[in-house]
Design an enzyme around this catalytic site. Sequence first.
Site, PDB file in Angstrom:
ATOM      1  N   ILE A   1       0.836  -1.199   0.000  1.00 26.80           N
ATOM      2  CA  ILE A   1       0.000   0.000   0.000  1.00 26.80           C
ATOM      3  C   ILE A   1       0.871   1.249   0.000  1.00 26.80           C
ATOM      4  O   ILE A   1       0.551   2.265  -0.585  1.00 26.80           O
ATOM      5  CB  ILE A   1      -0.943  -0.008   1.222  1.00 26.80           C
ATOM      6  CG1 ILE A   1      -1.918  -1.184   1.119  1.00 26.80           C
ATOM      7  CG2 ILE A   1      -1.697   1.293   1.339  1.00 26.80           C
ATOM      8  CD1 ILE A   1      -2.884  -1.096  -0.026  1.00 26.80           C
TER       9      ILE A   1
ATOM     10  N   LYS B   1       8.199  18.975   7.350  1.00 27.27           N
ATOM     11  CA  LYS B   1       6.785  19.132   7.672  1.00 27.27           C
ATOM     12  C   LYS B   1       6.657  19.765   9.050  1.00 27.27           C
ATOM     13  O   LYS B   1       7.081  19.182  10.051  1.00 27.27           O
ATOM     14  CB  LYS B   1       6.061  17.788   7.638  1.00 27.27           C
ATOM     15  CG  LYS B   1       4.590  17.898   8.021  1.00 27.27           C
ATOM     16  CD  LYS B   1       3.930  16.531   8.083  1.00 27.27           C
ATOM     17  CE  LYS B   1       2.517  16.647   8.631  1.00 27.27           C
ATOM     18  NZ  LYS B   1       1.867  15.330   8.765  1.00 27.27           N
TER      19      LYS B   1
ATOM     20  N   LEU C   1      -0.983  -2.062   9.000  1.00 23.44           N
ATOM     21  CA  LEU C   1      -2.353  -2.273   8.553  1.00 23.44           C
ATOM     22  C   LEU C   1      -2.922  -3.591   9.044  1.00 23.44           C
ATOM     23  O   LEU C   1      -4.148  -3.739   9.123  1.00 23.44           O
ATOM     24  CB  LEU C   1      -2.419  -2.219   7.029  1.00 23.44           C
ATOM     25  CG  LEU C   1      -1.926  -0.924   6.376  1.00 23.44           C
ATOM     26  CD1 LEU C   1      -2.014  -1.021   4.858  1.00 23.44           C
ATOM     27  CD2 LEU C   1      -2.713   0.271   6.877  1.00 23.44           C
TER      28      LEU C   1
END
Length: 511
Positions: free
Chosen positions: A50, A83, A340
């Site tokens: 993913i 960030k 996940l």
Amino acid sequence: MDTRSQGPIRSVVIVGGGTAGWMAAAALVQHFRGTPLKITVVESSEIGTIGVGEATIPTIRRFYGQLGLSDAEVMQATQATCKLGIRFLDWSGPGSDFIHPFGHYGQDVRGIGFHNFWMRAREAGDGVALSDFSLGAELARQGKFTHPSPNPPSTLSVFDWALHLDASLFAQYLRKYAEAGGCERVDAKVQEVRLRPDDGFVRALALEDGREIEGDLFVDCTGFRGLVIGQALGSGFQDWGHWLPCDAAFAMQSENEPGDDPQPFTRVTARSAGWQWGIPLRHRAGNGVVYSTAHQSDDAAAAELTANVVGKPLMEPRRIPFRPGRRDKVWVKNCVALGLSAGFLEPLESTSIALIETGIERLRSLFPDRSFAQPAIDEFNDQSAREMERVRDFIILHYKLNRRDDTAFWRDCRAMAVPDTLQRKIDLWKARGQFVRYRWEMFHPASWLAIYAGFEEMPDVIDPGVAAFDIGQLRDALGQMRTSVARAVAEAPSHSDFLASLDCAPTQPRT
């Protein structure tokens, strides 16, 4: 006597690579360096991943710092940018805009939270923005970046930062690190998970090429499939879709526009039935839309994404269905799930990689021997559940407080009942302007304040201690704080200049 349950763990088998698998491998290689523990990653190069999260929170820097890796070398290896926070656009209607920074707001006085003084000034007619008192928020808004002070003179100087990174490059980099430290990689598909008939523990992985990989401890990093934790060991799944209605995403990459400097924040923009992300990397941009299939068709979601992507697309939108929620238990018998496999929350607050980090941290601190003591397993499962539920509540808060009225999706989100744990926090905030605090919580009061204030959800009262301050004195103090923040921002270099200053010489993972 059953010798299987005696002595230390001799071998760890990580099932699946990708971000979660190679983060786990690198961390365990570092933690157990010098011991006889054998670590193996079983992944198939034929199975795609993913690519969990390209935006992170500041804990990522502590994670790779523990591996002995520097900011500069990780940023070079992953084409990363800085960030300072997340910029929310249009969540309260077209044109609305606020930043959730990694840092503090203003200065508390006499134990009274800063937001009370800011609210008092607003009552007196001052329209000053909360972000004016956050160095992290203002650096982000103005496209600046500088390293935080190692010895900040006051809370006005306190902020933190994370990375936007290429998740596939990050996994490759950690793979090199882990393999250099002795981790073995087996490239094969798993045909069957074989359990011990007497106690149901995992005995081995049967591979399609006929090999069998045995282990004492198995770490499931097989993504949504949950090949070991779910399919083989039967750990159930708690579906949180009634609180988090988005259940699919489209992702795509695009070229950076010439002359368009990457901004030091993640951009999340409200759309018809969800939201769109924009993540600036040095070599490209990451884009995607998260949406509710009950409120929008796949074709409409894909069209809305492509119509709003800046830069030439590098790929067609890739659909990713998902179910928000968590495993009932993420540690069952001799298997621990990470990433996940353990559960999923949409990437609104960039928590996917952070939840992998905390799972690895818990695994190291509660690392078993071959007896697999149940109290340690129970503690791991409890901590994991509480942390994920608290991240869930923080994400739900964004939807509950939205002020849009243009589509059924946003109206439904605003009208929904929220978990009791979240309602308790909202009620206390509204009644007294106070924050409920827990252990194993990823987001602290400054983050909750950023979201409450961003959506104009302010307390009904101001701390009575503020009455001790004359409004003129208060305005002077707030003015000095704003000036201090503005001066620091003015002196900081641009984000693009900071990136250009990074040493461009190639680096290799260090062990």
